[in-house]
Motif scaffolding. Structure first.
Motif, short mmCIF file in Angstrom:
data_model
loop_
_atom_site.label_atom_id
_atom_site.label_comp_id
_atom_site.label_asym_id
_atom_site.label_seq_id
_atom_site.Cartn_x
_atom_site.Cartn_y
_atom_site.Cartn_z
N LEU A 1 50.04 44.53 48.21
CA LEU A 1 49.12 45.56 47.71
C LEU A 1 47.95 44.94 46.95
O LEU A 1 46.80 45.34 47.12
N ILE A 2 48.24 43.95 46.11
CA ILE A 2 47.15 43.32 45.35
C ILE A 2 46.27 42.48 46.28
O ILE A 2 45.07 42.34 46.04
N TRP A 3 46.84 41.96 47.36
CA TRP A 3 46.03 41.21 48.32
C TRP A 3 45.04 42.12 49.02
O TRP A 3 43.88 41.76 49.23
N ARG A 4 45.46 43.34 49.35
CA ARG A 4 44.53 44.31 49.92
C ARG A 4 43.39 44.60 48.96
O ARG A 4 42.22 44.69 49.35
N ALA A 5 43.74 44.75 47.68
CA ALA A 5 42.71 45.03 46.67
C ALA A 5 41.76 43.84 46.51
O ALA A 5 40.55 44.01 46.36
N ILE A 6 42.31 42.63 46.54
CA ILE A 6 41.47 41.43 46.39
C ILE A 6 40.51 41.31 47.56
O ILE A 6 39.33 40.95 47.38
N LEU A 7 40.98 41.60 48.77
CA LEU A 7 40.10 41.54 49.94
C LEU A 7 38.90 42.47 49.75
O LEU A 7 37.75 42.09 50.01
N ASP B 1 48.61 49.24 38.75
CA ASP B 1 47.78 50.23 39.44
C ASP B 1 46.35 50.21 38.92
O ASP B 1 45.39 50.34 39.69
N ALA B 2 46.20 50.07 37.60
CA ALA B 2 44.86 50.06 37.01
C ALA B 2 44.06 48.87 37.52
O ALA B 2 42.86 49.00 37.84
N THR B 3 44.70 47.72 37.62
CA THR B 3 44.00 46.52 38.08
C THR B 3 43.59 46.64 39.54
O THR B 3 42.42 46.41 39.90
N SER B 4 44.53 46.99 40.40
CA SER B 4 44.23 47.05 41.83
C SER B 4 43.27 48.18 42.15
O SER B 4 42.34 48.01 42.97
N HIS B 5 43.43 49.34 41.52
CA HIS B 5 42.51 50.45 41.80
C HIS B 5 41.13 50.21 41.21
O HIS B 5 40.13 50.69 41.76
#
Length: 494
Positions: free
Chosen positions: A141-147, A220-224
């Protein structure tokens, strides 16, 4: 008799080493970023950290090998040909390597799905083929957000450095807006990236803190926050932003709007120009359009759906801002709001945000230039002997800019039609084909209908449709002509 063969060979030869060197470095940097999901997975204890370790080694080694092999060709600047090729190749190479964790990871995604997801991430489109997001490992999930976060900062640099130099889609009108170092594209990119990156990180941190304050978990706060500031729209839940209600929707709408404004104006703002944002005509138009569309949608929800005043306001401002900025979060299934609202959202997605932001689609300034040109033409018809010049921000607009903008509109409409027809040939229905083409080409995220609408995703589409949409995402993010031009014969001639 002179031998012209060497000259002919020279004209048709392009030094690809500078392009390969930059791509190699960026691929290696992408691989280094995989340390974050690796550490997140170690903390969660799901046992998938070897996936990111293997992916990191493959990506870093592959990128460094490419950079070292091409290091001998590094120059101070790039030619126009090399710049076109670099801009297209980067957004092709990075998704291929960014897809590796999805192929090796817990999703067990097939190649087409992994590349689709990575392309959707790096182009900040936000369409997804993954289901069961609520139970996916946090590392993925965090990898999707980083991309998406990396894709967001990348497209700002492309919009401020490369597209004005390449005179794509009227972007040359912003050539003097940032840093005038004409002919030194690589140093210029580094200079702009340094100044913009600080602001980009600051916005992300502030957004995450606000999300924390209103009740999101730290993860959630970080990734969103990453996907909000990137106007990407990847969420950690199948319900998208519908998993959060109340003040969080207002907060997200605010930060989506801020991310869709030109970042160079923020630079000017913190450097002592307090009117930088207000004086920008595209900023004023963008905010005004959001306000008007929100009011219209509030009336629709009040009269047709019978929501309360506060809920109507909240859902209208959130979803209008999400779609017009190209973020693609969905808080509700707006397919249930009636045909007018559905049609409204389709056309909202074709407006887009401001040039020089993380937002996508056609962009507000192009509509402004189009209307200025039409207005001048109407005045010429009314007064044939008069001289009427289209103006933007008080400045006359050259014929080259207008021609470039008109060409962009033409290419966009034609490409949208071709993609929609291609999708329909794979067996998709009319609504799914047209809205899917629009969602991919304008980098919006969700489409319309029961399959790819706000309550669905792209998982059930057939493989040919996914490949077509993956290509459309690339074309749309790079403003069409950047990709098209490399397929012309003249491009490969000096």
């Amino acid at each position: 008799m002179l031998d012209t063969a060497p000259v002919a060979r020279q004209r048709c030869t392009m030094d690809l080493r500078p392009v390969g060197y930059v791509i190699g470095l960026l691929v290696a940097f992408l691989g280094a970023a995989m340390i974050v999901p690796l550490l997140v997975d170690l903390a969660e204890g799901r046992g998938h950290w070897p996936v990111f370790f293997q992916s990191m080694v493959i990506t870093v080694v592959g990128g460094m090998a490419m950079a070292l092999a091409c290091a001998s060709g590094v120059r101070e600047g790039l030619t126009i040909q090399q710049t076109f090729l670099l801009t297209s190749s980067v957004w092709l190479a990075l998704p291929l390597f960014g897809a590796i964790p999805f192929v090796l990871g817990a999703t067990e995604a097939r190649t087409v799905d992994a590349i689709f997801e990575a392309m959707s991430g790096l182009t900040t489109t936000g369409s997804t083929v993954f289901t069961g997001l609520d139970t996916l490992p946090k590392g993925l999930l965090i990898w999707r957000a980083i991309l998406q976060w990396l894709g967001g900062i990348g497209i700002i640099v492309v919009a401020m450095v490369f597209l004005p130099e390449l005179r794509v889609g009227g972007m040359q009108i912003f050539k003097s807006e940032a840093f005038d170092t004409l002919g030194k594209i690589l140093p210029r990119a580094g200079q702009i990236a340094t100044q913009i990156s600080g602001l980009y990180v600051a916005f992300t941190l502030i957004c995450a803190l606000v999300y924390l304050y209103f009740g999101m978990s730290l993860f959630d706060a970080t990734s969103h926050a990453m996907t909000t500031i990137a106007t990407g729209g990847f969420a950690n839940y199948d319900a998208s932003f519908g998993a959060f209600k109340g003040p969080l929707e207002y907060a997200a709408a605010l930060f989506m709007m801020l991310a869709a404004l030109p970042f160079v104006r923020y630079v000017q703002l913190i450097n002592g120009n307090p009117t930088a944002l207000h004086r920008d005509p595209q900023v004023r138009a963008f905010v005004a359009v959001i306000a008007v569309l929100t009011l219209v949608l509030i009336v629709v929800l009040e009269e047709g759906v019978h929501l309360g005043v506060e809920e109507s306001l909240r859902e209208a401002v959130f979803n209008v801002t999400s779609i017009i900025s190209g973020t693609g979060y969905a808080s509700v299934d707006y397919m249930q709001w009636g045909s007018f609202a559905v049609a409204l959202f389709f056309f909202i997605g074709l407006i887009g945000g401001c040039a020089g932001s993380t937002a996508c689609s056609i962009k507000v300034f192009r509509y402004q230039l189009l209307f200025a040109s039409v207005r001048a033409q109407l005045r010429r018809i009314r007064s044939p002997s008069g001289i009427f010049t289209p103006r933007y921000d008080g400045r006359p607009v050259g014929e080259d800019v207008l021609a470039s903008v008109m060409s962009f509109f033409m290419f966009f409409v034609v490409t949208l039609g071709l993609v929609a027809v291609a999708l329909s040939m794979t067996g998709l229905d009319f609504v799914t084909s047209v809205s899917g083409a629009s969602a991919a080409l304008a980098n919006i995220g969700p489409g319309l209908g029961d399959i790819i609408g706000p309550a669905g995703n792209f998982a059930t589409l057939n493989d040919p449709a996914k490949w077509i949409l993956t290509l459309a995402m690339l074309l749309g993010r790079l403003e069409l002509m950047v990709v098209y031009v490399i397929f012309t014969v003249n491009f490969w001639r000096a």
